[in-house]
Motif scaffolding. Structure first.
Motif, mmCIF file in Angstrom:
data_model
loop_
_atom_site.group_PDB
_atom_site.id
_atom_site.type_symbol
_atom_site.label_atom_id
_atom_site.label_comp_id
_atom_site.label_asym_id
_atom_site.label_seq_id
_atom_site.Cartn_x
_atom_site.Cartn_y
_atom_site.Cartn_z
ATOM 1 N N ALA A 1 0.828 -1.207 0.000
ATOM 2 C CA ALA A 1 0.000 0.000 0.000
ATOM 3 C C ALA A 1 0.866 1.263 0.000
ATOM 4 C CB ALA A 1 -0.940 -0.009 1.198
ATOM 5 N N ALA A 2 1.962 1.244 0.753
ATOM 6 C CA ALA A 2 2.845 2.415 0.801
ATOM 7 C C ALA A 2 3.498 2.666 -0.556
ATOM 8 C CB ALA A 2 3.901 2.225 1.881
ATOM 9 N N ILE A 3 3.874 1.598 -1.266
ATOM 10 C CA ILE A 3 4.507 1.767 -2.581
ATOM 11 C C ILE A 3 3.494 2.287 -3.597
ATOM 12 C CG2 ILE A 3 5.674 0.554 -4.445
ATOM 13 C CD1 ILE A 3 6.815 -1.358 -2.375
ATOM 14 N N LEU A 4 2.306 1.697 -3.605
ATOM 15 C CA LEU A 4 1.298 2.108 -4.586
ATOM 16 C C LEU A 4 0.828 3.537 -4.340
ATOM 17 C CD1 LEU A 4 -0.825 -1.163 -4.855
ATOM 18 C CD2 LEU A 4 0.963 -0.358 -6.385
ATOM 19 N N ASP A 5 0.756 3.946 -3.068
ATOM 20 C CA ASP A 5 0.330 5.314 -2.743
ATOM 21 C C ASP A 5 1.470 6.314 -2.796
ATOM 22 O OD1 ASP A 5 -2.141 4.243 -2.339
ATOM 23 O OD2 ASP A 5 -1.971 4.139 -0.149
ATOM 24 N N ASP A 6 2.678 5.825 -3.120
ATOM 25 C CA ASP A 6 3.871 6.686 -3.121
ATOM 26 C C ASP A 6 4.023 7.392 -1.780
ATOM 27 O OD1 ASP A 6 6.160 7.720 -4.116
ATOM 28 O OD2 ASP A 6 5.223 9.345 -5.234
ATOM 29 N N ASN A 7 3.862 6.615 -0.705
ATOM 30 C CA ASN A 7 3.868 7.143 0.663
ATOM 31 C C ASN A 7 4.987 6.476 1.450
ATOM 32 O OD1 ASN A 7 3.118 8.548 2.911
ATOM 33 N ND2 ASN A 7 1.481 7.154 3.489
ATOM 34 N N LEU A 8 6.197 6.508 0.887
ATOM 35 C CA LEU A 8 7.333 5.843 1.515
ATOM 36 C C LEU A 8 8.024 6.784 2.490
ATOM 37 C CD1 LEU A 8 8.884 4.052 -1.588
ATOM 38 C CD2 LEU A 8 7.464 3.046 0.186
ATOM 39 N N PRO A 9 8.759 6.243 3.466
ATOM 40 C CA PRO A 9 9.547 7.095 4.366
ATOM 41 C C PRO A 9 10.581 7.898 3.587
ATOM 42 C CG PRO A 9 9.320 4.883 5.248
ATOM 43 C CD PRO A 9 8.788 4.831 3.861
ATOM 44 N N PRO A 10 11.006 9.017 4.126
ATOM 45 C CA PRO A 10 11.947 9.879 3.384
ATOM 46 C C PRO A 10 13.256 9.180 3.052
ATOM 47 C CG PRO A 10 10.981 11.054 5.246
ATOM 48 C CD PRO A 10 10.565 9.633 5.384
ATOM 49 N N ASP A 11 13.781 8.334 3.961
ATOM 50 C CA ASP A 11 15.057 7.694 3.693
ATOM 51 C C ASP A 11 14.957 6.593 2.646
ATOM 52 O OD1 ASP A 11 13.434 6.388 5.501
ATOM 53 O OD2 ASP A 11 15.100 5.279 6.401
ATOM 54 N N LEU A 12 13.752 6.099 2.361
ATOM 55 C CA LEU A 12 13.578 5.062 1.341
ATOM 56 C C LEU A 12 13.010 5.609 0.032
ATOM 57 C CD1 LEU A 12 12.078 2.165 3.510
ATOM 58 C CD2 LEU A 12 14.454 2.519 2.843
ATOM 59 N N MET A 13 12.652 6.876 0.029
ATOM 60 C CA MET A 13 11.994 7.438 -1.144
ATOM 61 C C MET A 13 12.930 7.452 -2.348
ATOM 62 S SD MET A 13 9.176 8.707 -2.319
ATOM 63 C CE MET A 13 8.261 9.250 -0.866
ATOM 64 N N HIS A 14 14.214 7.756 -2.124
ATOM 65 C CA HIS A 14 15.159 7.912 -3.232
ATOM 66 C C HIS A 14 16.150 6.759 -3.303
ATOM 67 C CE1 HIS A 14 13.582 11.962 -3.682
ATOM 68 N NE2 HIS A 14 13.815 12.193 -2.396
ATOM 69 N N MET A 15 15.845 5.650 -2.704
ATOM 70 C CA MET A 15 16.738 4.503 -2.772
ATOM 71 C C MET A 15 16.563 3.754 -4.089
ATOM 72 S SD MET A 15 16.871 2.774 0.983
ATOM 73 C CE MET A 15 17.933 1.519 0.257
ATOM 74 N N ASP A 16 17.547 2.936 -4.405
ATOM 75 C CA ASP A 16 17.496 2.120 -5.616
ATOM 76 C C ASP A 16 16.472 0.999 -5.414
ATOM 77 O OD1 ASP A 16 17.922 0.839 -7.970
ATOM 78 O OD2 ASP A 16 19.856 -0.043 -7.401
ATOM 79 N N ARG A 17 15.417 1.015 -6.215
ATOM 80 C CA ARG A 17 14.355 0.027 -6.046
ATOM 81 C C ARG A 17 14.692 -1.319 -6.684
ATOM 82 N NH1 ARG A 17 8.462 2.986 -6.108
ATOM 83 N NH2 ARG A 17 9.063 4.765 -4.805
ATOM 84 N N GLN A 18 15.797 -1.398 -7.400
ATOM 85 C CA GLN A 18 16.247 -2.682 -7.952
ATOM 86 C C GLN A 18 17.418 -3.253 -7.160
ATOM 87 O OE1 GLN A 18 15.230 -0.166 -10.132
ATOM 88 N NE2 GLN A 18 13.346 -1.342 -10.455
ATOM 89 N N GLU A 19 17.527 -2.886 -5.906
ATOM 90 C CA GLU A 19 18.631 -3.366 -5.081
ATOM 91 C C GLU A 19 18.572 -4.884 -4.943
ATOM 92 O OE1 GLU A 19 20.414 -2.779 -0.541
ATOM 93 O OE2 GLU A 19 18.693 -1.626 -1.250
ATOM 94 N N VAL A 20 19.718 -5.520 -5.103
ATOM 95 C CA VAL A 20 19.801 -6.980 -5.043
ATOM 96 C C VAL A 20 20.085 -7.401 -3.606
ATOM 97 C CG1 VAL A 20 20.982 -9.023 -5.935
ATOM 98 C CG2 VAL A 20 20.622 -7.047 -7.413
ATOM 99 N N PHE A 21 19.471 -8.498 -3.218
ATOM 100 C CA PHE A 21 19.682 -9.033 -1.867
ATOM 101 C C PHE A 21 20.707 -10.159 -1.925
ATOM 102 C CE2 PHE A 21 18.486 -12.346 1.251
ATOM 103 C CZ PHE A 21 18.862 -11.661 2.394
ATOM 104 N N ILE A 22 21.767 -10.007 -1.172
ATOM 105 C CA ILE A 22 22.811 -11.034 -1.088
ATOM 106 C C ILE A 22 22.725 -11.638 0.312
ATOM 107 C CG2 ILE A 22 25.269 -11.515 -1.208
ATOM 108 C CD1 ILE A 22 25.569 -9.097 -3.021
ATOM 109 N N PRO A 23 22.238 -12.864 0.432
ATOM 110 C CA PRO A 23 22.081 -13.453 1.770
ATOM 111 C C PRO A 23 23.432 -13.739 2.413
ATOM 112 C CG PRO A 23 21.633 -15.094 0.084
ATOM 113 C CD PRO A 23 21.815 -13.802 -0.642
ATOM 114 N N ALA A 24 23.415 -13.786 3.725
ATOM 115 C CA ALA A 24 24.638 -14.086 4.479
ATOM 116 C C ALA A 24 25.031 -15.546 4.268
ATOM 117 C CB ALA A 24 24.425 -13.801 5.961
ATOM 118 N N ASP A 25 26.327 -15.796 4.251
ATOM 119 C CA ASP A 25 26.838 -17.150 4.051
ATOM 120 C C ASP A 25 26.658 -17.938 5.342
ATOM 121 O OD1 ASP A 25 28.065 -19.426 3.292
ATOM 122 O OD2 ASP A 25 30.012 -18.534 2.822
ATOM 123 N N PRO A 26 25.900 -19.043 5.331
ATOM 124 C CA PRO A 26 25.722 -19.815 6.582
ATOM 125 C C PRO A 26 27.013 -20.417 7.109
ATOM 126 C CG PRO A 26 24.819 -21.000 4.693
ATOM 127 C CD PRO A 26 25.174 -19.648 4.210
#
Length: 751
Positions: free
Chosen positions: A501-526
């Motif tokens: 809902a926050a993404i669709l309404d463009d109602n994101l927090p200020p620190d996440l508003m200008h972040m890269d939305r294609q950021e890749v997740f690299i999981p921690a090595d077990p």
């Protein structure tokens, strides 16, 4: 026209009859010698044409003191305001009241100063800033000037509420309260601003405030109703703060863009508003105890507990994620402490008034707010108040009291202090030691639980969430987003629905508003985590997973030792000798075995008897009813009929077997070229078989129920046979399954 210069003619006894202000009229002569009677309270006495100056705040946004050119501008404005206040104080009695009633800017100057005055709880921080600033002398002079302004404003308010200044300068009580109330010279907002400007940090200030409130409520009791109605404002204030915190993307609200660069976070306005509300409410209850009953009627404690449990943790979390060193975190803890003091004031008043039932119900209703319960129990243990209450009110139901005590203690026992809470407390204590002020000590609150709840309980709650599942839910709706961005987003919301809902309404927090939305997740090595825990590095791809027997006490797999799996055959010989499947089949078919209705060994009757009355089970065997002779006779008849039918069926089966043998012989005589038998031959053979069986015309047997053709009448024997068949039809065909089962067993078939 009356010469206004005559207003300054000071006669020693201008009111020799000592009349009240409302009845006094002064006689003045103009330049032509004409004398006129002018009321003492009239616009005529306003000799000033220039309006009074408007005060500006000494502090800049969010509590920082002005400096350089801004400070010089404030000093110039403050000096003009000080001269205006001195002018009002030096006016004669009737002139002062004429200015207050008929000159609008005079009262506006006082109200504006109180609205923009420095909050008393920020004085210590201002002093600290003044000592560290290079222009310390200018700030010291500014502080002295501000003290003079505050002193003059208090004197003006004291003069407003004073009925009699001297024997010749006084106001009738009815006229006085009418002037104050109808002209809004004293109002609830003014009193609220006054308590924040003066405060109770100093005993003398607290005494001055108490005197003002007592006098105002004595002169005009209507202010009590206004103050009670003003308390209803807090419910809407709590709701407003909650909405601003939840609407993070709203400009100028909780999480919107920073409108002022001096703010650490977008939530500083909300925190300062909460702090101001908390201090104002505490001082109002302290100065006006008559409001305590209104607080109970408005359920103000429940509103505070709800705000404390829902809005404060969310506000703290949002501020901490944006700026962990923000000053608003300290302000928020200070506001929480003041809200706890407000609740304590109300509960202590109920305790002193021996209103035990109301106190227990109030504490019970607050049990649903876990964060508030933890903090209140730490500050003011409930069991101590209950112990005092039971002495004065012994008739209180014990089970309610025990329930409240157990609820508060259990909630506190389940809460553990977080690391950040301890750091926050240590920082507050360090600042207090450096400042050494009483207000700094008040800010050093004991470890309150909202920080611990967010950092410990909140993190444990996030661990229980299935983040991977929530990431998949977000990707199903918004597949263009990166998993790294989604994971960052889910840490700010409770579930995937709120994040979507926050993404669709463009109602994101200020620190996440200008972040890269294609950021890749690299999981921690077990393996790295396993190495830190065990000190040994493995090189298996399955190390550390749920099947690893070296790291898991109960791995989700079967541990195989030796040949074969546990419980199975070890070799081919054991596999062939295994007859368990045959035993299972035997047990399966035994469930379909026939249950015969035969008398049991004790002779008490059939095991399955429809007419058996189980109410005789508790009686002795000798008292059980005997078997009905009629039923025994019917059973014998049915058995005999079944035997006759079985013999007849057996003879018919033998004939059918003979016919089938003849068929096989005839088929053997056919050549291999005959694909199928001629239907004419089949029909002829069937007719021959019928002729041989019935002799050309079917003879009626003794038990025949067919009778003669229709219209020729039926014999008496046929009618009797039909009645016999109708009476005993249940012993044959589909109605008698026992006979069918017995026939199948006789043929060697298993049921």
């Amino acid at each position: 026209m009356v010469n206004k210069k005559l207003t300054n003619n000071n006669t020693k006894d201008y009111n020799p009859e000592k009349l009240a202000l409302g009845d006094l009229k002064l006689s003045l002569a103009d330049s032509k010698g004409v004398r006129r009677q002018i009321p003492a309270l009239d616009e005529h006495w306003i000799a000033r044409e220039k309006p009074f100056g408007t005060y500006i705040c000494m502090l800049s946004s969010y509590g920082s003191v002005k400096s350089d050119a801004a400070l010089e501008e404030w000093q110039h404005v403050a000096t003009g305001c000080l001269q205006d206040f001195e002018f009002l104080l030096h006016l004669r009695h009737h002139e002062f009241w004429s200015y207050m009633v008929h000159f609008e800017s005079a009262m506006a100057a006082i109200v504006t100063f109180l609205q923009r005055a420095n909050p008393y709880y920020r004085q210590d921080s201002n002093d600290n800033n003044a000592t560290t600033n290079s222009n310390g002398n200018a700030l010291s002079n500014a502080k002295m000037l501000y003290s003079q302004l505050l002193n003059h404003v208090i004197r003006l308010i004291m003069r407003l509420i004073t009925e009699k200044e001297s024997a010749t300068e006084w106001i009738a009580p009815e006229h006085h309260k009418s002037l104050l109330y109808n002209n809004y010279l004293i109002s609830v907002p003014l009193l609220c601003d006054l308590v924040i400007a003066v405060g109770d940090a100093d005993a003398q200030n607290a005494c001055v405030l108490q005197t003002i409130f007592d006098t105002v409520l004595r002169v005009q009791p209507e202010y009590i109703k206004d103050l009670q109605e003003g308390l209803a404002f807090y419910e809407s204030a709590f709701l407003s703060m909650q909405i601003q915190v939840e609407n993070e993307g709203c400009e100028g609200a909780g999480g919107g863009a920073l409108l002022d660069p001096a703010a650490d976070t977008p939530y500083d306005d909300v925190v300062l508003f909460a702090l101001d509300c908390a201090y104002t409410l505490r001082l109002l209850l302290q100065l006006c105890p008559q409001l305590l009953l209104a607080c109970e009627q408005l359920k103000l404690v429940q509103s505070i507990a709800n705000f404390y449990d829902m809005t404060v943790p969310m506000l703290y979390r949002n501020i901490y994620m944006i700026n962990a060193n923000a000053s608003s975190l300290r302000w928020l803890n200070e506001a929480r402490q003041q809200f706890l003091n407000v609740v304590r004031t109300i509960t202590h008043a109920q305790l002193e008034a021996a209103r035990g039932q109301q106190l227990v119900e109030l504490l019970q209703e607050c049990l649903s707010s876990q964060t508030f319960v933890i903090d209140y129990q730490r500050q003011y243990p409930v069991e101590h108040d209950i112990a005092v209450l039971l002495k004065t009110c012994p008739k209180i139901k014990n089970y309610k009291v025990d329930f409240v005590i157990a609820g508060y203690q259990k909630t506190l026992s389940r809460c553990t202090s977080g690391v950040l809470a301890d750091e926050q407390l240590s920082n507050a204590n360090t600042d207090d030691e450096e400042e050494g002020g009483a207000q700094g000590a008040a800010m050093a609150v004991t470890t309150l639980s909202t920080v611990a709840t967010i950092e410990t309980g909140g993190s444990s709650g996030r661990n229980k969430r299935d983040i991977d599942l929530e990431v998949s839910a977000v990707l199903d709706v918004l597949p263009d987003l990166g998993m790294g961005f989604i994971r960052r987003l889910l840490t700010r919301y409770d579930n995937s629905e709120q994040a979507i809902a926050a993404i669709l309404d463009d109602n994101l927090p200020p620190d996440l508003m200008h972040m890269d939305r294609q950021e890749v997740f690299i999981p921690a090595d077990p393996q790295d985590k396993l190495q830190r825990q065990m000190g040994v590095r493995h090189y298996n791809v399955h190390d550390g997973d749920r099947y690893d027997v070296l790291t898991q006490d109960n791995p989700q797999c079967i541990i195989k030792q030796g040949k074969g799996l546990p419980g199975e055959a070890r070799n081919a010989e054991q596999l062939l000798d295994d007859k368990r499947d045959i035993g299972q089949l035997k047990q399966r078919y035994q469930q379909y075995a026939l249950v015969e209705e035969t008398p049991d060994e004790a002779g008490t009757g059939a095991e399955y008897d429809d007419e058996y009355d189980d109410s005789y089970e508790a009686l002795n065997d000798g008292q059980a009813p005997p078997i009905s002779l009629l039923r025994a006779k019917l059973q014998q008849q049915a058995t005999a009929a079944n035997s006759a039918y079985e013999a007849q069926d057996a003879s018919e089966d033998e004939q059918d077997d003979d016919e089938s043998d003849e068929e096989q012989q005839k088929q053997a005589k056919r050549g291999p070229a005959d694909f199928c038998e001629n239907p004419e031959v089949t029909r002829a053979r069937y007719q021959q078989r019928q002729q041989a069986k019935y002799g050309g015309q079917r003879q009626h047997q003794q038990g025949d129920v067919t009778g003669a053709p229709k219209g020729q009448g039926q014999s008496q024997q046929t009618t009797r046979n039909r009645g016999q068949k109708e009476a005993h039809k249940s012993s044959r065909a589909n109605h008698n399954r026992k006979a069918g089962a017995a026939f199948k067993r006789s043929k060697g078939m298993l049921s």
